[in-house]
Each structure stands twice: as structure tokens, then as C-alpha cells.
Scaffold this active site. Structure first.
Site, mmCIF file in Angstrom:
data_model
loop_
_atom_site.group_PDB
_atom_site.id
_atom_site.type_symbol
_atom_site.label_atom_id
_atom_site.label_comp_id
_atom_site.label_asym_id
_atom_site.label_seq_id
_atom_site.Cartn_x
_atom_site.Cartn_y
_atom_site.Cartn_z
ATOM 1 N N CYS A 67 5.153 4.071 20.480
ATOM 2 C CA CYS A 67 6.385 4.369 21.181
ATOM 3 C C CYS A 67 7.444 4.768 20.150
ATOM 4 O O CYS A 67 7.941 3.936 19.411
ATOM 5 C CB CYS A 67 6.833 3.138 21.954
ATOM 6 S SG CYS A 67 7.925 3.544 23.285
ATOM 7 N N THR B 165 10.716 -7.236 -11.875
ATOM 8 C CA THR B 165 10.037 -8.513 -12.107
ATOM 9 C C THR B 165 8.939 -8.702 -11.060
ATOM 10 O O THR B 165 9.165 -8.480 -9.874
ATOM 11 C CB THR B 165 11.062 -9.668 -12.061
ATOM 12 O OG1 THR B 165 12.055 -9.395 -13.044
ATOM 13 C CG2 THR B 165 10.407 -11.012 -12.346
ATOM 14 N N GLN C 53 -7.737 0.414 3.802
ATOM 15 C CA GLN C 53 -8.624 -0.146 4.832
ATOM 16 C C GLN C 53 -10.071 -0.269 4.356
ATOM 17 O O GLN C 53 -10.922 -0.747 5.114
ATOM 18 C CB GLN C 53 -8.581 0.708 6.109
ATOM 19 C CG GLN C 53 -7.233 0.711 6.809
ATOM 20 C CD GLN C 53 -6.851 -0.641 7.432
ATOM 21 O OE1 GLN C 53 -7.673 -1.566 7.520
ATOM 22 N NE2 GLN C 53 -5.619 -0.751 7.874
ATOM 23 N N ASN D 124 -7.540 4.005 9.294
ATOM 24 C CA ASN D 124 -7.067 2.747 9.883
ATOM 25 C C ASN D 124 -7.240 2.696 11.403
ATOM 26 O O ASN D 124 -7.332 1.616 11.978
ATOM 27 C CB ASN D 124 -5.601 2.493 9.517
ATOM 28 C CG ASN D 124 -4.714 3.704 9.690
ATOM 29 O OD1 ASN D 124 -4.945 4.739 9.074
ATOM 30 N ND2 ASN D 124 -3.726 3.593 10.538
ATOM 31 N N SER E 142 -3.937 -2.829 -0.525
ATOM 32 C CA SER E 142 -2.834 -3.652 -0.031
ATOM 33 C C SER E 142 -3.305 -5.069 0.271
ATOM 34 O O SER E 142 -4.355 -5.260 0.897
ATOM 35 C CB SER E 142 -2.273 -3.007 1.242
ATOM 36 O OG SER E 142 -1.295 -3.850 1.815
ATOM 37 N N GLY E 143 -2.519 -6.066 -0.154
ATOM 38 C CA GLY E 143 -2.921 -7.464 -0.010
ATOM 39 C C GLY E 143 -3.110 -7.928 1.425
ATOM 40 O O GLY E 143 -4.079 -8.630 1.735
ATOM 41 N N HIS E 144 -2.198 -7.517 2.310
ATOM 42 C CA HIS E 144 -2.219 -8.130 3.648
ATOM 43 C C HIS E 144 -3.358 -7.645 4.536
ATOM 44 O O HIS E 144 -3.546 -8.131 5.642
ATOM 45 C CB HIS E 144 -0.858 -8.010 4.348
ATOM 46 C CG HIS E 144 -0.494 -6.648 4.851
ATOM 47 N ND1 HIS E 144 -0.491 -6.352 6.198
ATOM 48 C CD2 HIS E 144 -0.096 -5.540 4.214
ATOM 49 C CE1 HIS E 144 -0.081 -5.097 6.348
ATOM 50 N NE2 HIS E 144 0.165 -4.589 5.165
ATOM 51 N N GLY F 200 0.830 -1.212 0.000
ATOM 52 C CA GLY F 200 0.000 0.000 0.000
ATOM 53 C C GLY F 200 0.858 1.254 0.000
ATOM 54 O O GLY F 200 0.535 2.246 -0.664
ATOM 55 N N THR F 201 1.946 1.215 0.734
ATOM 56 C CA THR F 201 2.834 2.381 0.822
ATOM 57 C C THR F 201 3.389 2.737 -0.556
ATOM 58 O O THR F 201 3.414 3.905 -0.941
ATOM 59 C CB THR F 201 3.990 2.076 1.803
ATOM 60 O OG1 THR F 201 3.416 1.752 3.075
ATOM 61 C CG2 THR F 201 4.923 3.258 1.961
HETATM 62 N N1 PLP Z 1 -2.647 3.089 4.235
HETATM 63 C C1 PLP Z 1 -3.398 2.685 5.256
HETATM 64 C C2 PLP Z 1 -4.673 3.384 5.564
HETATM 65 C C3 PLP Z 1 -2.982 1.604 6.045
HETATM 66 O O1 PLP Z 1 -3.732 1.196 7.079
HETATM 67 C C4 PLP Z 1 -1.766 0.958 5.728
HETATM 68 C C5 PLP Z 1 -1.263 -0.154 6.561
HETATM 69 O O2 PLP Z 1 -1.461 -0.176 7.761
HETATM 70 C C6 PLP Z 1 -1.023 1.422 4.633
HETATM 71 C C7 PLP Z 1 -1.501 2.489 3.905
HETATM 72 C C8 PLP Z 1 0.268 0.795 4.234
HETATM 73 O O3 PLP Z 1 0.074 -0.437 3.606
HETATM 74 P P1 PLP Z 1 1.308 -1.463 3.487
HETATM 75 O O4 PLP Z 1 1.544 -2.021 4.846
HETATM 76 O O5 PLP Z 1 0.867 -2.490 2.502
HETATM 77 O O6 PLP Z 1 2.467 -0.660 2.973
#
Ligand code: PLP
Length: 384
Positions: A322, A234, A176, A148, A196-198, A69-70
Site C-alpha cells: 500500500c 563507532t 536472503q 525476497n 543482513s543480520g535480522h 543490508g541496505t
Molecule cells: N535486500 C534484500 C533482498 C532484502 O530482502 C532486504 C530486506 O528485506 C534488504 C536487502 C534490506 O536489508 P535491511 O533490512 O537489513 O536493510
């Protein structure tokens, strides 16, 4: 273990694991290769692209696979800034994920100007503030679909429409939101969307960026001609196949999952409010994703209660992090007007399809006992 931290990450669905394994074993061909051993993998990627596109209601050609996602968030911002280098103004909100906030801060240090939209006490933005902030030199507006920490949903379709009218690029971080609420991009003016996949039962380290077919695009990773020359490198073939399967499952079960997960969340939240004195819910309780609740528990230090909950096998998140040895209260809760103390007394519980009502009941007992114990150790605060 009771895992109520599905906004941090989710478990890999067994069906997702099953479809990805061949691509870690025998199907190791490079999808760019000319022979059929590679082309088979390329076809699997295209199938995954169709599955992700179906989940968000766009064309497969509008989906670009990324590493997370980042990366998707960074790509959208960097593309907009590269396309028109005279535009040096960015609009975003004070409650975004660090993938946007830290990036925008870094850009500000390099001479870009950033307008940070406020949120109200419920965590909601004001669209008239957005409208007033757009300027001829605004390169991009980036707003998250679902928060999130609180789960609050921004009016993203309306925000995108405001930007379209003012000919400004609009990106949404929907990490999210995807898989939790129905999304039909064809009916919107959104130009870029990150996922984002996870967060939807696929592995970590894979994501996607929706790029509207009419949007001008500049790649972030420059290299080989992969992803129709939109992202060099790749492809992470096994994880992309997994993301496709996870998207398919999310789309097929979105309604029943909404109902089931919402019931878990609402039961947990209602019971916490009834059983524990001094509990408040942070964020708009109507306009939010079905799986998230963010609670402030008066007189409780979230880091301390997190440790007790961890010892009892309950995983959730604190509204503080923290950093450099000091407890930083959540920027999201601070932007909503909570005091440092209230923000430090907050916990996020995020539910998922693998949770059960039995876990909700057990976690409630554990939470009630933990609050009581901590309050007994701190005289002068409410007794649970
Ligand atoms: N954006 C939001 C709103 C998220 O909650 C997260 C992950 O917590 C991200 C972006 C980042 O995603 P990734 O962990 O796949 O880089």
C-alpha cells in the site's frame, strides 16, 4: 501467533541474545580505545568477523560491518561509482529489492544510465542478456542471489564470472541467501556481497559487506578510521557480536535446517495446491531457497485475506504494497509477466527454524477457510 514471514525478519535466537547482552551492559568499551577495556571489545569484533567470514567462505579481513543490508548495497554501488568516475553505466535486474532499485533510480535521475535486466515467467534472468549489456563504461553489475518475494535463486557464480571476464565489478545482494544456501566466496569471482543480520536470527540494524581483498574500494561513510578505514562510525558492538554468533549457528546447522524448513515449505505448498482450487506457485520451484513459497490465489485480494489471516494470528506477506493509499502490485511478479490482478492475489509464506509442522497444518486450515469466506463474499469466483 503463527509466524510465516521469516523473509521480512526473524526472531533473535536465544543464544544470540545471550552473547550480545554483556556488550550492552558491562563491556561498553570503545573498540578503538588503547586500553584493555576497549581492546577486549575489539577482540570480540574480530571473533565475529571470523564467524561471518566462515559462513560465506572468505577471509575475515574481507568482511566490513555495516548498519544493515541496505547500507551494504548502497556502499557497493557508491564505491564502484567513486572508483572510476568515467563509468556511468549500471546493470541490475527488474526484480531487485528496493535497496538497489530505488538507489539505481536515484542515480538515473542524477545522470547515470541503468540497464534493467528482464526475468522470464519463472523469475529467472538470462545470462546472455547480461553479457550483451556490459559495456566499457559499466561501473557495476548488481544482481540479487535469492529473491525476497519468490525465493528464486539467480545463477550468481556464472554472472560473476561473466563480469570478471569483461573486467566489470560484480555485486550480489545476498541478504536472503546467506544462511539458507552454502556459500563459498573463495571459489567465485564475486567482488561485493551484502548480508543482513535480522534475516538470520540476529537483531535488526546490523549487516556486513564482503569486499574482495583485490577489489578497489571507496568508503560510503567517511569519518573515523574504523573498519580498517573502510567505514567511519563507532561500531554497533553488541549487534556485531550477535551477528557473529548468528552466522556461527547458521553455518553449523545449514544442512539440517535446509531439510527441516524445506519440508515445512513443501508440505504447506503441496497441501495448499491440493486443498484450494485456483492456487498457483509463482517462480521457479526448483531453483529457489528452501524456505519461501509465493502463491497466487485466484479471485482473492491479498490485502483482504491478509487481514483475515492476521485476525487468526497468521503472519505472512502480500504481493502488493500500500503506497500513497493505492495498492501497488509487486514489481517482482509484474516483471515475471503476472497481471495486476494475479499479482494482487498473491501471498508470500516464508518459513524458519522456529516453525513447526503443527503450525503448518493449522495455518493451512485457516487459509482454506479464509479463501472460502472471501470467495463466498465475491460471487462468480471459484468455490474453495
Ligand atoms: N535486500 C534484500 C533482498 C532484502 O530482502 C532486504 C530486506 O528485506 C534488504 C536487502 C534490506 O536489508 P535491511 O533490512 O537489513 O536493510
Amino acid at each position: 501467533m503463527i509466524y510465516f514471514d521469516n523473509n521480512a525478519t526473524t526472531s533473535i535466537d536465544p543464544a544470540v541474545l545471550e552473547v550480545m547482552l554483556p556488550f550492552l551492559k558491562e563491556e561498553y568499551g570503545n573498540p578503538s580505545s588503547a586500553y584493555s577495556f576497549g581492546k577486549r571489545v575489539a577482540r570480540a569484533l574480530e571473533h565475529a568477523r571470523e564467524q561471518v567470514a566462515a559462513l560465506v567462505g572468505c577471509e575475515p579481513s574481507e568482511i566490513l560491518f555495516t548498519s544493515c543490508g541496505t547500507e551494504s548495497d548502497n556502499t557497493a554501488l557508491q564505491s564502484a561509482l567513486s572508483i572510476d568516475q568515467d563509468r556511468k553505466h549500471i546493470i541490475t535486474s527488474k526484480v531487485e529489492h528496493s535497496a538497489i532499485i530505488k538507489h539505481a533510480e536515484a542515480l538515473a535521475r542524477r545522470g547515470y544510465e541503468v540497464t534493467w535486466l528482464d526475468v522470464d515467467a519463472k523469475g529467472m534472468i538470462d545470462l546472455s542478456q547480461l553479457e550483451a549489456a556490459i559495456r566499457p563504461d559499466t561501473a557495476i553489475v548488481s544482481l540479487m542471489w535469492a529473491n525476497n518475494e519468490t525465493g528464486v535463486l539467480f545463477p550468481i557464480e556464472e554472472a560473476a564470472e561473466i563480469c570478471r571476464k569483461q573486467q566489470t565489478i560484480f555485486h550480489t545482494d545476498a541478504v536472503q541467501a546467506v544462511g539458507k544456501i552454502p556459500i563459498n566466496l573463495r571459489a567465485t569471482s564475486i567482488q561485493f556481497l551484502s548480508l543482513s543480520g535480522h534475516k538470520l536470527h540476529a537483531p535488526k540494524g546490523v549487516g556486513a559487506l564482503y569486499v574482495n581483498r583485490r577489489a578497489r574500494f571507496f568508503p560510503f561513510l567517511i569519518g573515523g578510521g574504523q573498519e580498517e578505514k573502510r567505514r567511519g562510525g563507532t561500531e554497533n558492538t553488541a549487534s556485531i557480536v550477535a551477528l557473529g554468533k548468528a552466522a556461527g549457528l547458521a553455518g553449523a546447522h545449514i544442512q539440517e535446517e535446509d531439510r527441516f524448513v524445506r519440508e515445512l515449505r513443501d508440505t504447506f505448498e503441496q497441501q495448499a495446491l491440493e486443498r484450494i482450487p485456483g492456487v498457483t506457485v509463482n517462480g521457479d520451484r526448483e531453483r529457489r531457497i528452501p524456505n519461501t513459497t509465493n502463491l497466487s490465489i485466484e479471485g482473492i485480494d491479498s490485502e483482504a485475506i491478509l487481514m483475515i489471516l492476521d485476525q487468526q494470528g497468521v503472519c505472512c506477506s502480500a504481493g502488493s504494497a500500500c503506497t500513497t493509499g493505492a495498492l501497488e502490485p509487486s514489481h517482482v511478479l509484474r516483471a515475471m509477466g503476472l497481471s495486476n490482478e494475479q499479482a494482487r492475489a498473491s501471498l508470500r509464506f516464508s518459513f524458519g527454524r522456529t516453525n513447526t509442522m503443527e503450525e503448518v497444518n493449522r495455518a493451512l486450515q485457516i487459509l482454506t477457510r479464509a479463501v472460502k469466506k472471501l470467495r463466498e463474499m465475491t460471487p462468480g469466483v471459484l468455490a474453495a
